[in-house]
Scaffold this motif. Structure first.
Motif, PDB file in Angstrom:
ATOM      1  N   THR A   1       2.533   7.637   6.483  1.00 15.75           N
ATOM      2  CA  THR A   1       1.538   7.021   5.492  1.00 15.75           C
ATOM      3  C   THR A   1       0.304   7.811   5.448  1.00 15.75           C
TER       4      THR A   1
ATOM      5  N   TRP B   1       0.598  10.774   3.418  1.00 20.78           N
ATOM      6  CA  TRP B   1       0.759  10.229   1.661  1.00 20.78           C
ATOM      7  C   TRP B   1      -0.757   9.876   1.227  1.00 20.78           C
ATOM      8  N   ALA B   2      -1.544   9.246   2.137  1.00 19.97           N
ATOM      9  CA  ALA B   2      -2.906   8.991   1.595  1.00 19.97           C
ATOM     10  C   ALA B   2      -3.722  10.097   1.282  1.00 19.97           C
TER      11      ALA B   2
ATOM     12  N   LEU C   1       0.833  -1.348   0.070  1.00 22.29           N
ATOM     13  CA  LEU C   1      -0.157  -0.014  -0.078  1.00 22.29           C
ATOM     14  C   LEU C   1       0.868   1.193  -0.086  1.00 22.29           C
ATOM     15  N   GLN C   2       1.918   1.197   0.636  1.00 21.99           N
ATOM     16  CA  GLN C   2       2.720   2.498   1.020  1.00 21.99           C
ATOM     17  C   GLN C   2       3.722   2.621  -0.579  1.00 21.99           C
TER      18      GLN C   2
ATOM     19  N   LEU D   1       1.108   4.507  -2.927  1.00 22.47           N
ATOM     20  CA  LEU D   1       1.320   5.696  -2.492  1.00 22.47           C
ATOM     21  C   LEU D   1       2.529   6.519  -2.970  1.00 22.47           C
TER      22      LEU D   1
END
Lengths: 258, 175
Positions: free
Chosen positions: A218, A221-222, A159-160, A163
């Motif tokens: 995170t 970033w999201a 997921l990271q 991103l």
């Protein structure tokens, strides 16, 4: 009834029809031929047929450049990245992937062909929409390959990685689309390259600061991802609509539906 | 040249074949339209529209039945549309001197006007079948196709139409 048919015909016979006007018949033939030819011009073509038609007009250098971008990723696949080289690669490759398509979208303007394209069989909006769709899909494929190739040994959560790859990509697209929306000329290409370079410099510098790539960041970033995505979508719609401004000058053109 | 071949050639872009097809059916379609519209100018306009419609929608045409039937279907629909748009005239204003009636029967059955008037008095479906059978000389099977109804229904309509027409024209022996 059959035996009476003769009688019936005889009785109905007086209701005769006046002879048709030969001139009217000739006129009908002439108009029918014209309608037939017009139908040939405006015949519908399928969406996929139209896309494959437009695919041939995308310059080969775009595919070559994307392949060149993928080469280092594929070459490094299977080896764990050294230090923060992966983040640095993401920060520089994603804006480049986004940028590659824009000169292709702008080529009608940079070559002074926009007026001609707006007056051709398909409207400018359809042509540009098709090009943007093709290049967008190609970009997505490219990013997917980069993501898939680097996912195995990066040690980062998937997921990271999404991103870190898509935020620079979205930001570059937003900048380039804003340029495209306002500057539809040869200069547009230069401005897009400036946007791309700025994004590469910014995200590359960012990738050197370890704190911004830790799990605690995170959330930021999201948020950046969704904000950039929303702006990207809005700008995409606005740019797509703006292509009609030119076609409006050629209202009388025959645009083929698909 | 037969219709199938003509259509094939038109599909391949031969406009001369289109010319031939129009010349072949123009008179038939015009005659049908005239008998439906009762006006020469209207009939000519509708006939022209029939062929224009045929050409504009040529891609959707698939050669399954006869091309002639397809043209009649278009003509039928366009006549219905044109008649709906046209303000209807009272029957008396059309042929007042010829419609001397006695108990609903038309006396002078041998005149064009009385036949026309008698046909006009028939219900739409029956008139359609009678026109196509006795003026356009079509087979019942084709008429059924054109009117989008079954063969037995078409036969029944023809029988009923002739029965009513016989009454109106004092031709009792038609039934």
């Amino acid at each position: 009834m059959k035996r009476n048919e003769g009688k019936i015909r005889e009785a109905l016979g007086p209701f005769s029809v006046p002879a048709c006007d030969p001139e009217k018949m000739r006129r009908t033939v002439r108009l029918a031929k014209a309608a037939y030819r017009e139908r040939q011009v405006s015949v519908r073509i399928g969406f996929w047929e139209f896309l494959s038609m437009q695919l041939r007009f995308i310059g080969k250098w775009v595919w070559l450049a994307q392949a060149a971008l993928l080469l280092p990723v594929l070459a490094a696949a299977g080896r764990p990245p050294a230090g923060n080289s992966l983040l640095l690669f993401f920060a520089s490759a994603a804006p480049l992937v986004a940028f590659l398509g824009f000169p292709e979208i702008l080529k009608s303007y940079s070559h002074g062909m926009a007026e001609i394209e707006a007056c051709t069989r398909f409207s400018m909006r359809k042509l540009m929409g098709a090009r943007m769709l093709i290049l967008g899909l190609a970009d997505l494929c490219c990013l997917t390959v980069i993501l898939a190739a680097s996912a195995a040994h990066s040690g980062l959560p998937f997921l990271q990685m999404i991103l870190y790859l898509f935020v620079p990509f979205n930001c570059t697209c937003c900048g380039c689309l804003t340029v495209l929306d306002h500057v539809k000329s040869r200069q547009g290409g230069y401005f897009c390259s400036v946007v791309c370079i700025l994004c590469i410099v910014f995200f590359s510098r960012l990738s050197l600061i370890r704190e911004y790539y830790e799990a605690a960041a995170t959330g930021v970033w999201a948020v950046l991802f969704f904000c950039s995505l929303a702006y990207f979508a809005a700008e995409l719609v606005r740019t797509f609509r703006s292509f009609d401004g030119l076609s409006a000058a050629c209202k009388g053109t025959l645009s083929v539906p698909w | 040249m037969d219709d199938e071949r003509l259509v094939r050639e038109i599909k391949s872009g031969d406009t001369e074949a289109l010319d031939e097809l129009i010349q072949k059916y123009y008179r038939d379609i015009y005659a049908y339209c005239f008998r439906r519209m009762s006006c020469r100018a209207d009939a000519e306009d509708v006939t022209q529209d029939v062929f224009l419609h045929f050409c504009r929608n040529f891609d959707s045409y698939t050669q399954r039945g006869k091309c002639r039937n397809y043209l009649y279907v278009i003509a039928r629909n366009l006549c219905v549309n044109a008649l709906q748009k046209k303000p209807s005239l009272p029957l008396s204003s059309v042929e007042p001197e010829r419609l001397a009636r006695d108990d609903g029967r038309v006396r002078r059955a041998d005149t064009a006007g009385s036949v026309r008037a008698a046909l006009r008095r028939l219900p739409e479906e029956q008139r359609e079948v009678v026109l196509l059978r006795f003026y356009q000389d079509l087979k019942l099977k084709d008429i059924a196709q054109i009117t989008d109804s079954g063969l037995s229904v078409t036969k029944y309509r023809l029988y009923q139409g002739l029965k009513a027409l016989g009454k109106l024209l004092s031709k009792e022996d038609w039934r």
